[in-house]
Design a protein around this motif. Structure first.
Motif, mmCIF file in Angstrom:
data_model
loop_
_atom_site.group_PDB
_atom_site.id
_atom_site.type_symbol
_atom_site.label_atom_id
_atom_site.label_comp_id
_atom_site.label_asym_id
_atom_site.label_seq_id
_atom_site.Cartn_x
_atom_site.Cartn_y
_atom_site.Cartn_z
ATOM 1 N N TYR A 57 63.524 18.417 40.358
ATOM 2 C CA TYR A 57 62.491 18.961 39.472
ATOM 3 C C TYR A 57 62.873 18.843 37.998
ATOM 4 N N VAL A 58 64.167 18.774 37.702
ATOM 5 C CA VAL A 58 64.646 18.881 36.325
ATOM 6 C C VAL A 58 64.153 17.700 35.495
ATOM 7 N N ASN A 59 63.498 18.038 34.372
ATOM 8 C CA ASN A 59 62.996 17.041 33.418
ATOM 9 C C ASN A 59 61.969 16.091 34.022
ATOM 10 N N LYS A 60 61.427 16.440 35.191
ATOM 11 C CA LYS A 60 60.391 15.611 35.818
ATOM 12 C C LYS A 60 59.112 16.423 36.036
ATOM 13 N N ARG A 61 59.263 17.628 36.553
ATOM 14 C CA ARG A 61 58.107 18.483 36.786
ATOM 15 C C ARG A 61 57.741 19.184 35.481
ATOM 16 N N THR A 62 56.465 19.183 35.120
ATOM 17 C CA THR A 62 56.034 19.809 33.875
ATOM 18 C C THR A 62 55.401 21.168 34.166
ATOM 19 N N LEU A 63 55.208 21.926 33.097
ATOM 20 C CA LEU A 63 54.526 23.214 33.216
ATOM 21 C C LEU A 63 53.117 23.019 33.771
ATOM 22 N N LYS A 64 52.510 21.929 33.404
ATOM 23 C CA LYS A 64 51.133 21.646 33.821
ATOM 24 C C LYS A 64 51.038 21.415 35.326
ATOM 25 N N ASP A 65 52.166 21.075 35.963
ATOM 26 C CA ASP A 65 52.164 20.817 37.403
ATOM 27 C C ASP A 65 52.086 22.096 38.232
ATOM 28 N N SER A 66 52.260 23.247 37.591
ATOM 29 C CA SER A 66 52.176 24.522 38.292
ATOM 30 C C SER A 66 50.835 25.191 38.020
ATOM 31 N N GLU A 67 50.507 26.151 38.850
ATOM 32 C CA GLU A 67 49.267 26.914 38.681
ATOM 33 C C GLU A 67 49.406 27.836 37.472
ATOM 34 N N LEU A 68 48.509 27.735 36.497
ATOM 35 C CA LEU A 68 48.591 28.485 35.245
ATOM 36 C C LEU A 68 47.451 29.486 35.125
ATOM 37 N N GLY A 69 47.726 30.557 34.400
ATOM 38 C CA GLY A 69 46.696 31.542 34.094
ATOM 39 C C GLY A 69 47.021 32.216 32.778
ATOM 40 N N TYR A 70 46.011 32.756 32.118
ATOM 41 C CA TYR A 70 46.255 33.470 30.872
ATOM 42 C C TYR A 70 47.053 34.737 31.160
ATOM 43 N N VAL A 71 48.026 35.014 30.292
ATOM 44 C CA VAL A 71 48.906 36.155 30.542
ATOM 45 C C VAL A 71 48.138 37.469 30.583
ATOM 46 N N THR A 72 47.071 37.570 29.829
ATOM 47 C CA THR A 72 46.297 38.812 29.830
ATOM 48 C C THR A 72 45.466 38.973 31.095
ATOM 49 N N ASP A 73 45.374 37.914 31.908
ATOM 50 C CA ASP A 73 44.753 38.020 33.220
ATOM 51 C C ASP A 73 45.813 38.266 34.295
ATOM 52 N N ILE A 74 46.954 37.580 34.162
ATOM 53 C CA ILE A 74 48.047 37.771 35.131
ATOM 54 C C ILE A 74 48.555 39.207 35.046
ATOM 55 N N ALA A 75 48.826 39.665 33.836
ATOM 56 C CA ALA A 75 49.178 41.068 33.596
ATOM 57 C C ALA A 75 47.882 41.773 33.207
ATOM 58 N N SER A 76 47.280 42.442 34.132
ATOM 59 C CA SER A 76 45.913 42.928 33.953
ATOM 60 C C SER A 76 45.794 43.830 32.740
ATOM 61 N N GLY A 77 44.630 43.786 32.121
ATOM 62 C CA GLY A 77 44.354 44.641 30.981
ATOM 63 C C GLY A 77 43.594 43.925 29.897
ATOM 64 N N GLY A 78 43.707 44.460 28.693
ATOM 65 C CA GLY A 78 42.932 43.936 27.580
ATOM 66 C C GLY A 78 43.652 42.839 26.823
ATOM 67 N N ALA A 79 43.237 42.640 25.577
ATOM 68 C CA ALA A 79 43.769 41.577 24.735
ATOM 69 C C ALA A 79 45.214 41.870 24.342
ATOM 70 N N TYR A 80 45.934 40.822 23.959
ATOM 71 C CA TYR A 80 47.311 40.945 23.476
ATOM 72 C C TYR A 80 47.305 41.753 22.183
ATOM 73 N N GLN A 81 48.116 42.813 22.124
ATOM 74 C CA GLN A 81 48.004 43.798 21.062
ATOM 75 C C GLN A 81 48.633 43.399 19.714
ATOM 76 N N PRO A 82 49.821 42.777 19.661
ATOM 77 C CA PRO A 82 50.452 42.564 18.351
ATOM 78 C C PRO A 82 49.707 41.607 17.431
ATOM 79 N N ARG A 83 49.028 40.601 17.990
ATOM 80 C CA ARG A 83 48.274 39.680 17.145
ATOM 81 C C ARG A 83 47.235 38.946 17.980
ATOM 82 N N ASP A 84 46.367 38.226 17.302
ATOM 83 C CA ASP A 84 45.270 37.513 17.951
ATOM 84 C C ASP A 84 45.835 36.256 18.608
#
Length: 926
Positions: free
Chosen positions: A524-551
């Motif tokens: 996997y090293v230096n061959k598999r990319t982040l895009k090859d995995s299932e992705l989701g927005y962090v504010t959906d994975i960690a349930s709740g509202g918008a990211y608080q410190p900044r937009d």
């Protein structure tokens, strides 16, 4: 940790009547004194009022406990613990005079007494020193449910009978006993709490049941709570000395030097001079992080008493609990100090803010090859707590004999995983008003780090596993004799005793990296990319509202997906022998003390004087490095050990003088100690590859000692009112600090992908007892006033406030001689509570403030401060019926953020939000 000798202050009548009063408050119902308590009520002179438990009455009982104690102390009782908004025992204690807490992602975790470090505080439950599974002497209070606690006293000036170990003070926790009540009791409560960021509602449930049958009694209590909390944080922004680039091989070093001279006018004369290069600072790392915590906590107590008469009782107490915490962290970070990078352009620098230390801070810089990281981290921590004790109280022919045998243990497992994807590219990192940020630089190869999933390459799925077993055994025997000698009429009693404790901590640790779909595979090293995995927005994975410190929002891999995808069949994390250690500690303590009742100038006075002798033996085990025949490094076949020991004589004196009706002047003097953390004693060596250093344990560490003195005046008023002021002084020596004790040259360091990073000189740091001492002085003020004493129209209103101010003499804790106060010490703290109550309604609003303090010293050079923090909590209660109460509580109602900085607020390191918490609850007692 050696369970040391803790005095029970065994006035049986006083303890019984006070604990009875406390119990009536937790149940919130009318009760009467049992016969055995009435027999001796005149001796202890504490009026127990049989009325429904209220906040004001709980304050009165706490004041009575304070007044009757020979030394300086403060108490909190069950009604106060139950009726204020809190998430655990630490938060229930934070309103006591001189008590503050350390918060971790919105949750109180450790207790500070008079703002001294948490490991300067000794904690016991039912007179037994408490295990929690931490590596230090501090207790992790977040594992304890407050609903099963009956009372807490913070003893600030010890007697010889008190177990040594609390330079700051001793927190003495008590649980309920069946003979505390005259009738059968049953209490049931339930509530739901909502977090404003996670937008989840968490349940909590507890009950207590108690009854007696002739000479026997039994009590059980249980509490269970779940907590879901999200914390958003722009943090991880550390100082990094320019030696990181200047000590590298050319052209990285020479380019960094050229850019420093060109853009900032800084000329480096010696690339290897750490005193010079460590005063040129750049940002180590900037991260945006979302934490999602799922916590499950339970606790229970059981007590069985045999009490055939007022002269004898035998009590078995058990306390069990569990605390499971699964924390997901989703981290998008830029590591400016990567092994491939160096300076490209300095856009801004600050050579004035820290000029007195000769420091230049590069505040806005473009780098040639920043290491951008997406990290999906999972921490699964499980702690099981167990405590058993058997106590005997026996009045025999004028002697009060008290015996205790007990066990306290904690088992802790920490399972950690980190899925790491990395992209190397030019970028620009800079401080912002509240933290830091990384943006695209002018270099055409720069990337938008938050939106370039195809650029991030898989590096590793890292796992670690730690298991800790922390056990304490204790046995104690006390004798007390009331005296009436005509030849020495002032001598009222003598007391002596012995205590033996045996503590053992054993730790196993292992780590491994998964780099492919099977063991030993790195495909996997230096061959598999982040895009090859299932992705989701962090504010959906960690349930709740918008990211608080900044937009901001970004996509990452969930930990559930990472665990199911990368942990191949049969995977496990093996323990490593070089990470193992065990520490055994035995303490034998003897004490003797006397109590005197006399007059000074016609003023009633009491004196307690005594001495405590302590003998401590330590044995530490670990596997140590050896040179194999082929030149490689191995480890000893069996653990090797090292011994340490010390003896101490600890005198104490407490004096009270009633200078007027209900006005008491107190003075106390003593010597005490705090033993070093077991992790510091451990005979082991660990390595930090990122900091280029080894850390060794030191079995020969001695305890930190303190000589302390306090004097103050307390004015006790009607209806539980008190005004008090005291001044205290502590001379603390032998503070444990990490110091450079050696150097290992030409250590091979490799990158995560196995490629050679280079050969470096690794410094060896070791905890040592620092030379010299430092002084801490302070002023503590208490005002607890029912306002009806001012006007009948204010009946039901009152205030409860306290203020602690500290000063210290310590400077120069940093390797760069930067003046630094002791870690954890805040200059001032205060608590203010305003309340109103009547027969059916009560309301409280509380504000707690803790001044800034040094959280740690980064790289042993740069003090990192946790900023001043104030929090507002509220509690409302309505009595639906005589037996049922409805409550509404709120924590952090103004949604305060947690902030920190390195050396000066101009250089923030943390901007963190954990949200507000609102709960609705119901309690019934029968």
């Amino acid at each position: 940790m050696k369970s040391q000798k803790q005095h029970r202050h065994h006035l049986v009548s006083k303890r019984t009547a006070l604990s009875l009063a406390i119990s009536q408050l937790v149940l919130g119902s009318a009760i009467s004194l049992p016969a055995y308590a009435q027999d001796k009520q005149t001796e202890q002179k504490v009026e127990v009022i049989a009325v429904k438990g209220t906040y004001s009455k709980s304050l009165e009982q706490a004041v009575d406990m304070k007044k009757d104690n020979i030394g300086f102390s403060d108490s909190i009782v069950a009604t106060d613990i139950a009726d204020f908004p809190e998430q655990n025992l630490a938060e229930a204690l934070q309103r006591m005079p001189g008590v503050t807490i350390e918060r971790n992602k919105g949750l109180g975790s450790k207790v500070n007494v008079r703002s001294l470090p948490s490991d300067f505080t000794h904690v016991s439950i039912n007179n037994l020193a408490t295990a929690s599974g931490s590596g230090g002497r501090d207790v992790e209070f977040d594992i304890f449910a407050s609903e099963i606690i009956q009372s807490v006293t913070v003893q600030k000036s010890p007697t010889a009978a008190d177990e040594e170990g609390g330079i700051a003070g001793s927190v003495q926790i008590g649980t309920a006993k069946p003979f505390d009540y005259s009738d059968a009791q049953f209490v049931l409560s339930a509530e739901g709490a909502h977090n404003s960021i996670s937008e989840k509602t968490d349940p909590k449930f507890s009950f207590l049941a108690s009854d007696t049958w002739g000479d026997w009694g039994a009590l059980v209590s249980f509490s269970k709570a779940e907590r879901s909390n999200r914390t958003d944080s722009n943090s991880g922004i550390n100082f990094r000395p320019m030696g990181r680039f200047l000590e590298a091989s050319a052209p990285r070093s020479t380019q960094a030097a050229a850019v420093l001279q060109r853009d900032a006018g800084v000329i480096v004369s010696d690339f290897k001079d750490k005193d010079e290069t460590s005063r040129i600072i750049f940002q180590d790392k900037v991260g945006d992080r979302v934490f999602q915590s799922e916590q499950d906590k339970w606790g229970s107590t059981a007590s069985v008493q045999y009490k055939p008469s007022s002269d004898f009782s035998l009590t078995f107490d058990a306390m069990l609990g569990g605390y499971d915490n699964t924390e997901d962290e989703y981290d998008a970070a830029a590591y400016s100090a990567s092994s491939r990078s160096t300076l490209e352009t300095i856009h801004a620098y600050d050579d004035t803010t820290l000029a007195e230390y000769g420091m230049v801070v590069l505040t806005d810089v473009s780098y040639t090859a920043t290491q951008h990281e997406f990290l999906s981290k999972e921490r699964i921590n499980e702690t099981d707590f167990t405590q058993y004790s058997l106590t005997m109280d026996w009045d025999l022919n004028g002697w009060e004999i008290n015996a205790l045998a007990g066990f306290s243990g904690a088992e802790k497992t920490a399972d950690y995983a980190n899925l790491k994807h990395v992209a190397y590219a030019p970028s620009r990192t800079r401080w912002t008003a509240n933290g830091g940020e990384t943006i695209k630089s002018a270099n055409p190869n720069s990337i938008d780090m938050y939106n370039a999933a195809d650029k991030y390459l898989f590096e590793a799925y890292e796992t670690t596993l730690e298991e800790v077993q922390d056990d304490k055994y204790a046995a104690q025997l006390d004798f007390k004799k009331e005296l009436d000698w005509s030849m020495l009429p002032a001598l009222s009693s003598v007391q002596f005793g012995v205590r033996y404790t045996d503590k053992s901590k054993e730790r196993n640790y292992g780590e491994i990296k998964i780099q492919g779909p099977s063991a030993g595979d790195s495909s996997y090293v230096n061959k598999r990319t982040l895009k090859d995995s299932e992705l989701g927005y962090v504010t959906d994975i960690a349930s709740g509202g918008a990211y608080q410190p900044r937009d901001l929002n970004w996509m990452q891999v969930s930990n559930d997906y990472a665990r199911s995808t990368f942990r191949y069949e049969g995977f496990y994390t093996p323990f490593q022998v070089n990470q193992y250690y065990r520490v055994d500690e035995e303490v034998t303590a003897l004490y003797a003390m006397s109590n005197f009742d006399f007059e000074i100038g016609g003023l009633a006075s009491k004196l307690n004087a005594g001495v405590r002798a302590v003998d401590t033996d330590v044995t530490s085990f670990g596997y140590h490095p050896i040179q194999n025949e082929d030149g490689t490094t191995g480890y000893t076949k069996d653990p090797v050990s090292a011994d340490g020991s010390y003896n101490d004589l600890l005198p104490s004196l407490n004096l009270t003088v009633e200078v007027a009706d209900d006005v008491i002047w107190r003075t106390a003097a003593s010597e005490t100690l705090m033993r070093p953390a077991l992790g510091d004693i451990a005979y082991k060596r660990t390595v930090s590859w990122s900091e280029f250093r080894f850390k060794d344990g030191n079995p020969g560490l001695k305890p930190t000692k303190a000589k302390q003195w306090e004097t103050g005046v307390e004015w006790y008023m009607e209806n539980g009112g008190i005004l008090a002021a005291s001044y205290f002084w502590k001379d603390i020596e032998g503070v444990v600090r990490e110091e450079l004790t050696g150097l290992v040259e030409d250590v091979e360091k490799r990158n995560a992908d196995g490629s050679l990073d280079g050969y470096y000189d690794f410094e060896v740091f070791q905890p040592v007892n620092a030379e010299g001492s430092y002084k801490v002085t302070g002023l503590e003020l208490i005002a607890q006033l029912p306002l009806t004493m001012l006007s009948e129209s204010l009946d039901g209103f009152g205030i409860n406030a306290n203020y602690t101010m500290l000063d210290n003499s310590l400077t120069g804790a940093s390797d760069l001689d930067i003046p630094t106060p002791p870690e954890g010490l805040a200059d001032k703290t205060y608590n203010f509570t305003a309340y109103y109550e009547n027969d059916v309604f009560d309301a409280r609003i509380s504000y707690n403030y803790k001044d800034k303090y040094v959280e740690y010293i980064h790289l042993n050079m740069y003090p990192v401060y946790r900023d001043a923090y104030g929090q507002t909590d509220i509690a409302l209660g309505y009595q639906l019926t005589d037996n049922v109460k409805l409550s509404l509580k709120g924590i952090n109602m103004t949604d305060e953020e947690t902030t920190g900085y390195t050396m000066n607020p101009a250089f923030p390191v943390m901007y963190e939000f954990s949200g507000r918490r609102v709960s609705l609850g119901l309690r019934a007692d029968f």
